[in-house]
Structures are given as structure tokens and as C-alpha cells.
Design an enzyme around this catalytic site. Structure first.
Site, PDB file in Angstrom:
ATOM      1  N   ASP A  46      41.925  35.403  48.390  1.00 40.43           N
ATOM      2  CA  ASP A  46      43.370  35.335  48.230  1.00 40.43           C
ATOM      3  C   ASP A  46      44.041  36.542  48.879  1.00 40.43           C
ATOM      4  OD1 ASP A  46      42.618  37.233  46.378  1.00 40.43           O
ATOM      5  OD2 ASP A  46      43.565  36.282  44.652  1.00 40.43           O
ATOM      6  N   SER A  47      43.228  37.432  49.436  1.00 40.92           N
ATOM      7  CA  SER A  47      43.744  38.510  50.283  1.00 40.92           C
ATOM      8  C   SER A  47      44.492  37.940  51.476  1.00 40.92           C
ATOM      9  CB  SER A  47      42.599  39.407  50.762  1.00 40.92           C
ATOM     10  OG  SER A  47      41.514  38.639  51.263  1.00 40.92           O
ATOM     11  N   ASP A  85      38.430  31.962  46.620  1.00 42.76           N
ATOM     12  CA  ASP A  85      39.101  32.590  45.485  1.00 42.76           C
ATOM     13  C   ASP A  85      39.982  31.587  44.753  1.00 42.76           C
ATOM     14  OD1 ASP A  85      38.285  35.212  45.245  1.00 42.76           O
ATOM     15  OD2 ASP A  85      39.766  35.994  46.654  1.00 42.76           O
ATOM     16  N   LYS A 115      35.514  31.966  43.130  1.00 50.28           N
ATOM     17  CA  LYS A 115      35.468  33.326  42.582  1.00 50.28           C
ATOM     18  C   LYS A 115      36.680  33.548  41.690  1.00 50.28           C
ATOM     19  CE  LYS A 115      36.293  37.055  45.148  1.00 50.28           C
ATOM     20  NZ  LYS A 115      37.444  37.681  44.406  1.00 50.28           N
ATOM     21  N   GLU A 117      38.645  36.475  38.965  1.00 55.16           N
ATOM     22  CA  GLU A 117      38.770  37.859  38.540  1.00 55.16           C
ATOM     23  C   GLU A 117      38.856  37.930  37.019  1.00 55.16           C
ATOM     24  OE1 GLU A 117      42.086  39.697  40.435  1.00 55.16           O
ATOM     25  OE2 GLU A 117      41.433  39.179  42.467  1.00 55.16           O
ATOM     26  N   GLU A 184      34.548  45.744  42.605  1.00 54.29           N
ATOM     27  CA  GLU A 184      35.502  46.325  43.551  1.00 54.29           C
ATOM     28  C   GLU A 184      36.008  47.680  43.067  1.00 54.29           C
ATOM     29  OE1 GLU A 184      39.590  45.328  46.047  1.00 54.29           O
ATOM     30  OE2 GLU A 184      38.596  43.740  44.898  1.00 54.29           O
TER      31      GLU A 184
END
Length: 283
Positions: A46-47, A85, A115, A117, A184
């Protein structure tokens, strides 16, 4: 190198002590280059919100954005395992929404895993996604979707309480069934400690050399942007400078009549042009 990289490959790499390589991609040509170069896994991060769409952070990325870019990446990949993501708030409102959104990334996007978070706070949703048959990668430490909570891009796990939380969350994610976890911006000694105590591989970004693998944003690795380079990034190229130089040369040559030449053009018989000169249209 021709064998497809899978969830089993992640776990086998950990057992054999082979480092796992992961990079981000958001489009077909980049994914094709990374895959042909031999990277193990490609993350549709999602970067993309920042490096592709121009947002200040990742929180404005939508499910439709992620599905769209995941489709493009998957088309360019033959060997690497594609992980996508799950964007902000796509897995926070309950098990059903979490499974539905993860399912879209797999069935519509074509990725092989998703993925997420977070740790204990999302563990039940992680379990639900895995129970639905969708492999999951965890993500701990600095979690970009929580940038407004952290107050910026900051390393996590530098106090005993935060270190305990990251370690505990890693164990909880492993128990829930994730096959890997991204760490991270975690202090390298803490990342090494966690990596040694997990049976699943850790993928580090800004977390030192002792993780079981590494991931970087492709735009950072290739030097696409000149203005900002995170501390944890090593630039392997200066693509931004190269592209800028090429564009300036193009502009100069077009304005000065150097490009294009006949070599860059298509030919037609002279008699056709002569005939056209005789034509008069009633317009």
C-alpha cells in the site's frame, strides 16, 4: 530458479538458513523485471499510495486501488510469490469484512497471500482469513497505516514495554497461522532476538541483518526519488537522475529538430504524395 516460490518455500528457506528476498512492485513492467531477476517474492504494497499515487501516507489507499495494481503485477510474474497489502480499514471492522476483502485480493487481484499490519488487536480477523484458505503475512514494528498514532515515521520497540509487545504479537501471529512476519524499523538486536525464537521467517525492513529475509520499496532501492531516502535504504541505482537526464535530452532534441530523424519515421512512395497534391476535397 524456475520453481515457483510458495509459502512452503518461505518456511523451507528459514529451515535451511537461506535469506529471502522481497521487493515491492505496483505495475506489470516492474514486476516482470523483478521476477526475471530472480526475486523470491513481490509485495504489492500500500506504499503505492505515496510512490505511485502521490498521497502523503498509506491511509488513503482503497481496496479498489490494491486490486487494480495487484492485477497488473500478477500479469508480469511467473515465479515469484505475489503478496498484496490489505489497505487501511479493510480488516478492522470484523471477520466477515476481513475475509471478503482478502478474498478480493486473491480472486480478483490474483495474489497468493495478503499482508496485514498489527498483532493482538487484529488476531481474530487474521485467524478468520487463514481459516478461509488465504495465506497471511504479519507486519509488526512501525506499521505505516498507524502513522497518525505513532506521530510520524519512527522506530518501534526501543522501550521494554514496546519490545515486549512486538515479541508477544509475533508469537501470537505465529500461533494464529501466519507463514511470515515483516518487522519494520525494529532495533536490530530485538529483530534478531525475535527471528531466532520464531519458527516462521521474519522479513526485515530497517530491522538489521539477522532477519530471515529483507524487503525494500523498489522506488527507494532504485533511487527514483531524490528528495528523501529513508535511513534503512541502500540505493543500488539512481534511476531518477537517469530518467531526468533522458527527458531533458529528449526535450532539447525535439526543440532543436534533432529528433526524430528519417530513421525514426515511416516511408511512403513519393507518387502517393504527388497524387495527394492533386486532390481537392469538397469540405
Amino acid at each position: 530458479m524456475n520453481d515457483k516460490f510458495t509459502t512452503a518455500s518461505f518456511l523451507e528457506s528459514k529451515k535451511q538458513g537461506r535469506k529471502i528476498t522481497m521487493l515491492t512492485a505496483y505495475d506489470y513492467p516492474t514486476a516482470k523485471i523483478l521476477d526475471e531477476a530472480g526475486v523470491d517474492s513481490i509485495l504489492v504494497g500500500d506504499s503505492l499510495g505515496m510512490v505511485v499515487l502521490g498521497y502523503e501516507d498509506t491511509t488513503r489507499v482503497t481496496m479498489d486501488d490494491m486490486v487494480h495494481h495487484t492485477k497488473a503485477v500478477v500479469r508480469g510474474v511467473k515465479r515469484a510469490m505475489v503478496v498484496a497489502d490489505m489497505p487501511f480499514l479493510s480488516y478492522h471492522t470484523g471477520k466477515n469484512d476481513s475475509v471478503r476483502n482478502a478474498g478480493r485480493l486473491v480472486s480478483e487481484g490474483g495474489c497468493k497471500a495478503v499482508k496485514l499490519e498489527g498483532g493482538e488487536d487484529i488476531i481474530e480477523n487474521v485467524k478468520a482469513i487463514i481459516s478461509a484458505g488465504i495465506p497471511v503475512v504479519g507486519h509488526l514494528g512501525y506499521t505505516p497505516q498507524s502513522i497518525n498514532v505513532f506521530g510520524g515515521h519512527k522506530a518501534q520497540g526501543k522501550t521494554i514495554d514496546t519490545a515486549k509487545k512486538i515479541y508477544r504479537d509475533a508469537l501470537l501471529l505465529q500461533k494464529a497461522g501466519v507463514f511470515a512476519v515483516v518487522l519494520e524499523c525494529v532495533p536490530y538486536k530485538l529483530a534478531a532476538f525475535i527471528s531466532k525464537r520464531l519458527d516462521i521467517p521474519t522479513i526485515g525492513i530497517g530491522s538489521g541483518p539477522d532477519c530471515d529475509g529483507q524487503v525494500l520499496v523498489i522506488h527507494d532501492l532504485t533511487g527514483m526519488f531524490k528528495d528523501f531516502t529513508p535511513k534503512h535504504v541502500k540505493k543500488y541505482a539512481e534511476i531518477g537522475e537517469t530518467v531526468s537526464t533522458a527527458v531533458k535530452s529528449y526535450i532539447d532534441e525535439v526543440k532543436n529538430g534533432v529528433f526524430p530523424t528519417e530513421k525514426n519515421s515511416f516511408k511512403v512512395d513519393d507518387w502517393i504524395i504527388d497524387e495527394l497534391d492533386k486532390v481537392r476535397f469538397d469540405i
